[in-house]
Design a protein around this motif. Structure first.
Motif, PDB file in Angstrom:
ATOM      1  N   ARG A  11       0.831  -1.214   0.000  1.00 41.03           N
ATOM      2  CA  ARG A  11       0.000   0.000   0.000  1.00 41.03           C
ATOM      3  C   ARG A  11       0.858   1.253   0.000  1.00 41.03           C
ATOM      4  N   GLN A  12       1.924   1.227   0.775  1.00 42.44           N
ATOM      5  CA  GLN A  12       2.808   2.393   0.853  1.00 42.44           C
ATOM      6  C   GLN A  12       3.462   2.657  -0.500  1.00 42.44           C
ATOM      7  N   ILE A  13       3.896   1.617  -1.179  1.00 44.19           N
ATOM      8  CA  ILE A  13       4.520   1.789  -2.492  1.00 44.19           C
ATOM      9  C   ILE A  13       3.507   2.331  -3.493  1.00 44.19           C
ATOM     10  N   MET A  14       2.280   1.789  -3.455  1.00 42.81           N
ATOM     11  CA  MET A  14       1.265   2.234  -4.407  1.00 42.81           C
ATOM     12  C   MET A  14       0.828   3.672  -4.145  1.00 42.81           C
ATOM     13  N   GLU A  15       0.780   4.087  -2.883  1.00 43.80           N
ATOM     14  CA  GLU A  15       0.384   5.453  -2.575  1.00 43.80           C
ATOM     15  C   GLU A  15       1.494   6.446  -2.871  1.00 43.80           C
TER      16      GLU A  15
END
Length: 82
Positions: A11-15
């Motif tokens: 999620r952190q990478i995608m955000e």
């Protein structure tokens, strides 16, 4: 790394990196996707129609031919004049 940590990392990478899609590419993808969906829907309907036609043909054949009825015996002559 357990599952929750992996999900959080993804999620952190995608955000962090917002997806950037050119406008021409987006319109082309939407057009192709709707065309694929339409073709898939038509193919599904045609297959259901084919299945229905095969079922009707089988039922009509079964009613006419009556394959469950044993054919009359033709090996012995009928008994007459006793």
């Amino acid at each position: 790394m357990n599952r929750a940590e992996r999900d959080a990392a993804v999620r952190q990478i995608m955000e962090r990196t917002p997806p950037h899609v050119p406008r021409e590419l987006h319109a082309d993808v939407v057009r192709r996707g709707s065309r694929m969906l339409r073709r898939r829907t038509i193919a599904r309907r045609l297959l259901w129609l084919l299945l229905l036609a095969a079922t009707v043909a089988f039922v009509v054949w079964a009613v006419i031919a009556q394959p469950w009825v044993e054919p009359p015996s033709e090996t012995t002559p009928p008994l007459t004049d006793w």
